[in-house]
Design an enzyme around this catalytic site. Sequence first.
Site, PDB file in Angstrom:
ATOM      1  N   GLY A 125      79.540  -1.052  61.199  1.00 57.48           N
ATOM      2  CA  GLY A 125      80.270  -0.005  60.485  1.00 57.48           C
ATOM      3  C   GLY A 125      81.646   0.300  61.068  1.00 57.48           C
ATOM      4  O   GLY A 125      82.370  -0.589  61.532  1.00 57.48           O
ATOM      5  N   ILE A 126      81.994   1.571  61.055  1.00 62.71           N
ATOM      6  CA  ILE A 126      83.323   2.018  61.492  1.00 62.71           C
ATOM      7  C   ILE A 126      83.541   1.733  62.976  1.00 62.71           C
ATOM      8  O   ILE A 126      84.641   1.353  63.407  1.00 62.71           O
ATOM      9  CB  ILE A 126      83.487   3.533  61.185  1.00 62.71           C
ATOM     10  CG1 ILE A 126      83.400   3.785  59.674  1.00 62.71           C
ATOM     11  CG2 ILE A 126      84.796   4.064  61.745  1.00 62.71           C
ATOM     12  CD1 ILE A 126      83.244   5.256  59.283  1.00 62.71           C
ATOM     13  N   GLY A 127      82.470   1.898  63.763  1.00 61.87           N
ATOM     14  CA  GLY A 127      82.591   1.683  65.214  1.00 61.87           C
ATOM     15  C   GLY A 127      82.983   0.254  65.548  1.00 61.87           C
ATOM     16  O   GLY A 127      83.768   0.020  66.471  1.00 61.87           O
ATOM     17  N   TYR A 181      73.102  17.098  58.456  1.00 58.88           N
ATOM     18  CA  TYR A 181      74.122  16.210  59.062  1.00 58.88           C
ATOM     19  C   TYR A 181      75.448  16.958  59.192  1.00 58.88           C
ATOM     20  O   TYR A 181      76.109  16.937  60.229  1.00 58.88           O
ATOM     21  CB  TYR A 181      74.261  14.987  58.170  1.00 58.88           C
ATOM     22  CG  TYR A 181      75.476  14.116  58.411  1.00 58.88           C
ATOM     23  CD1 TYR A 181      75.541  13.253  59.505  1.00 58.88           C
ATOM     24  CD2 TYR A 181      76.555  14.133  57.524  1.00 58.88           C
ATOM     25  CE1 TYR A 181      76.659  12.433  59.704  1.00 58.88           C
ATOM     26  CE2 TYR A 181      77.661  13.319  57.717  1.00 58.88           C
ATOM     27  CZ  TYR A 181      77.712  12.475  58.814  1.00 58.88           C
ATOM     28  OH  TYR A 181      78.815  11.673  59.015  1.00 58.88           O
ATOM     29  N   GLY A 227      77.872   2.939  68.728  1.00 57.91           N
ATOM     30  CA  GLY A 227      77.849   2.492  67.330  1.00 57.91           C
ATOM     31  C   GLY A 227      78.906   1.424  67.115  1.00 57.91           C
ATOM     32  O   GLY A 227      79.432   1.281  66.003  1.00 57.91           O
TER      33      GLY A 227
HETATM   34  N1  LIG Z   1      80.690   6.064  56.615  1.00 55.09           N
HETATM   35  C1  LIG Z   1      81.317   7.171  56.246  1.00 55.09           C
HETATM   36  O1  LIG Z   1      81.695   7.356  55.065  1.00 55.09           O
HETATM   37  C2  LIG Z   1      81.630   8.227  57.264  1.00 55.09           C
HETATM   38  C3  LIG Z   1      82.385   9.342  56.834  1.00 55.09           C
HETATM   39  C4  LIG Z   1      82.698  10.337  57.771  1.00 55.09           C
HETATM   40  C5  LIG Z   1      82.258  10.195  59.082  1.00 55.09           C
HETATM   41  N2  LIG Z   1      81.516   9.114  59.460  1.00 55.09           N
HETATM   42  C6  LIG Z   1      81.110   9.036  60.872  1.00 55.09           C
HETATM   43  O2  LIG Z   1      81.603   7.840  61.433  1.00 55.09           O
HETATM   44  C7  LIG Z   1      80.713   7.357  62.441  1.00 55.09           C
HETATM   45  C8  LIG Z   1      80.337   5.928  62.151  1.00 55.09           C
HETATM   46  O3  LIG Z   1      79.693   5.901  60.889  1.00 55.09           O
HETATM   47  P1  LIG Z   1      79.303   4.560  60.128  1.00 55.09           P
HETATM   48  O4  LIG Z   1      79.369   4.872  58.692  1.00 55.09           O
HETATM   49  O5  LIG Z   1      80.035   3.419  60.702  1.00 55.09           O
HETATM   50  O6  LIG Z   1      77.760   4.475  60.521  1.00 55.09           O
HETATM   51  P2  LIG Z   1      76.804   3.218  60.558  1.00 55.09           P
HETATM   52  O7  LIG Z   1      77.288   2.114  59.697  1.00 55.09           O
HETATM   53  O8  LIG Z   1      75.424   3.712  60.299  1.00 55.09           O
HETATM   54  O9  LIG Z   1      76.936   2.807  62.091  1.00 55.09           O
HETATM   55  C9  LIG Z   1      76.256   1.736  62.566  1.00 55.09           C
HETATM   56  C10 LIG Z   1      76.400   1.694  64.063  1.00 55.09           C
HETATM   57  O10 LIG Z   1      75.761   2.833  64.664  1.00 55.09           O
HETATM   58  C11 LIG Z   1      74.757   2.359  65.556  1.00 55.09           C
HETATM   59  N3  LIG Z   1      73.643   3.293  65.625  1.00 55.09           N
HETATM   60  C12 LIG Z   1      73.002   3.888  64.605  1.00 55.09           C
HETATM   61  N4  LIG Z   1      72.016   4.670  65.078  1.00 55.09           N
HETATM   62  C13 LIG Z   1      72.042   4.554  66.432  1.00 55.09           C
HETATM   63  C14 LIG Z   1      71.259   5.105  67.484  1.00 55.09           C
HETATM   64  N5  LIG Z   1      70.239   5.914  67.253  1.00 55.09           N
HETATM   65  N6  LIG Z   1      71.568   4.763  68.755  1.00 55.09           N
HETATM   66  C15 LIG Z   1      72.584   3.909  69.016  1.00 55.09           C
HETATM   67  N7  LIG Z   1      73.354   3.365  68.054  1.00 55.09           N
HETATM   68  C16 LIG Z   1      73.074   3.676  66.783  1.00 55.09           C
HETATM   69  C17 LIG Z   1      74.359   1.013  64.956  1.00 55.09           C
HETATM   70  O11 LIG Z   1      73.732   0.237  65.945  1.00 55.09           O
HETATM   71  P3  LIG Z   1      72.568  -0.831  65.592  1.00 55.09           P
HETATM   72  O12 LIG Z   1      73.221  -2.156  65.825  1.00 55.09           O
HETATM   73  O13 LIG Z   1      71.513  -0.521  66.545  1.00 55.09           O
HETATM   74  O14 LIG Z   1      72.148  -0.612  64.168  1.00 55.09           O
HETATM   75  C18 LIG Z   1      75.725   0.468  64.594  1.00 55.09           C
HETATM   76  O15 LIG Z   1      76.439   0.065  65.746  1.00 55.09           O
HETATM   77  C19 LIG Z   1      79.521   8.314  62.431  1.00 55.09           C
HETATM   78  O16 LIG Z   1      79.677   9.278  63.439  1.00 55.09           O
HETATM   79  C20 LIG Z   1      79.601   8.971  61.072  1.00 55.09           C
HETATM   80  O17 LIG Z   1      79.004  10.239  61.073  1.00 55.09           O
HETATM   81  C21 LIG Z   1      81.196   8.116  58.576  1.00 55.09           C
END
Ligand SMILES: NC(=O)c1ccc[n+]([C@@H]2O[C@H](COP(=O)([O-])OP(=O)(O)OC[C@H]3O[C@@H](n4cnc5c(N)ncnc54)[C@H](OP(=O)(O)O)[C@@H]3O)[C@@H](O)[C@H]2O)c1
Length: 306
Positions: A17-19, A166, A13
């Site tokens: 996003g965060i990643g 989730y 990821g």
């Molecule tokens: N956002 C929040 O408020 C929050 C709060 C607590 C915890 N978290 C945790 O933090 C982590 C990152 O969250 P985020 O909010 O940054 O999420 P996000 O914006 O949805 O993350 C996007 C990233 O994840 C990749 N991705 C999504 N589905 C995928 C799949 N099936 N296979 C491979 N890559 C995939 C996307 O790749 P593509 O380029 O292919 O789209 C992109 O690199 C997650 O584990 C989430 O549960 C988030």
Amino acid sequence: MTTLHGRTVLVTGGTGGIGKETARRLARLAARVVLVGRDLGRARSAVEEIRRDTGNGDIAALTADLTRQRDVRRLAGELTDRYGALHVLVNNAGVVANRRELTEDGVETAFAANVLAPFALTHLLLPVLRASAPARVVNVTGGIPRGRIDLDNLQGEKSYVGLSSYNQTKLALMAMSYAFAERLAGTGVTVNVAYPGHACTSMNKGLASTTYPVLARPVVPLLKLLMPVLYGGRAVVDASRSSAHLASSPELAGMHGTYVDSRGRPTRWPASVRDERNRVAIWEMCRRLSPVDDARWPGREWGSTG
Ligand SMILES: NC(=O)c1ccc[n+]([C@@H]2O[C@H](COP(=O)([O-])OP(=O)(O)OC[C@H]3O[C@@H](n4cnc5c(N)ncnc54)[C@H](OP(=O)(O)O)[C@@H]3O)[C@@H](O)[C@H]2O)c1
């Protein structure tokens, strides 16, 4: 100053996003950073952006849909063949599903991405992690990591509400991570869990109101308005702090089996994760869904940090 020069880091990821912010922080510390996303175009533009922004040219990407076991296996093979070393694995990618759907492997989508993918990827990369030791695995949790784990409904077999499911997958990820830490004690590979904190990203922007628990649905329109105000801007950068800290901080060398909050402070594991019966059940569930050979692991007794 901390440097990760000569160290190879994989961030799932990492293309958004965060990643992507975690990857950017680690790139600034001179690591070789490999991003994982599903889409080649997005991956290429994330690589270019991070190279430009940090001046670190050693950024690359691999593509995989982590909900598919065959992609997870291919990814592990490609990483191993291309780089032959891995010092940090950040299992950051996470999914909230609006509906209950099964993957081609017959696994519920969020469980496949949030639990099974980190389980399988960590296992498949263990030889290269151990050969590169000291090495670190950082698993990213989320949701509201408390409450009981319903072992009979982890894939929404009985009922499905996207955000509740989730939440359950993130508790299961924590239990699986704790179980990994128990098994890897003394191997030179540490396993820790980071809570990132909230950020307005593609994950929560795409949620349908039916993905929220029934009682919260009336306030979803308000939540959607407030989200960018409360968690927009730099929130996504702040949310990358805890995982980047676990991945890189020299003071944390050897820290193992720890759960840290969004500020990187060690925090008590949820009671459901401290319950060994849940850890055993979830480990066995993962092994059944993604067979791994863990017989050769040290399996040494590991003192709880509870
Ligand atoms: N956002 C929040 O408020 C929050 C709060 C607590 C915890 N978290 C945790 O933090 C982590 C990152 O969250 P985020 O909010 O940054 O999420 P996000 O914006 O949805 O993350 C996007 C990233 O994840 C990749 N991705 C999504 N589905 C995928 C799949 N099936 N296979 C491979 N890559 C995939 C996307 O790749 P593509 O380029 O292919 O789209 C992109 O690199 C997650 O584990 C989430 O549960 C988030």
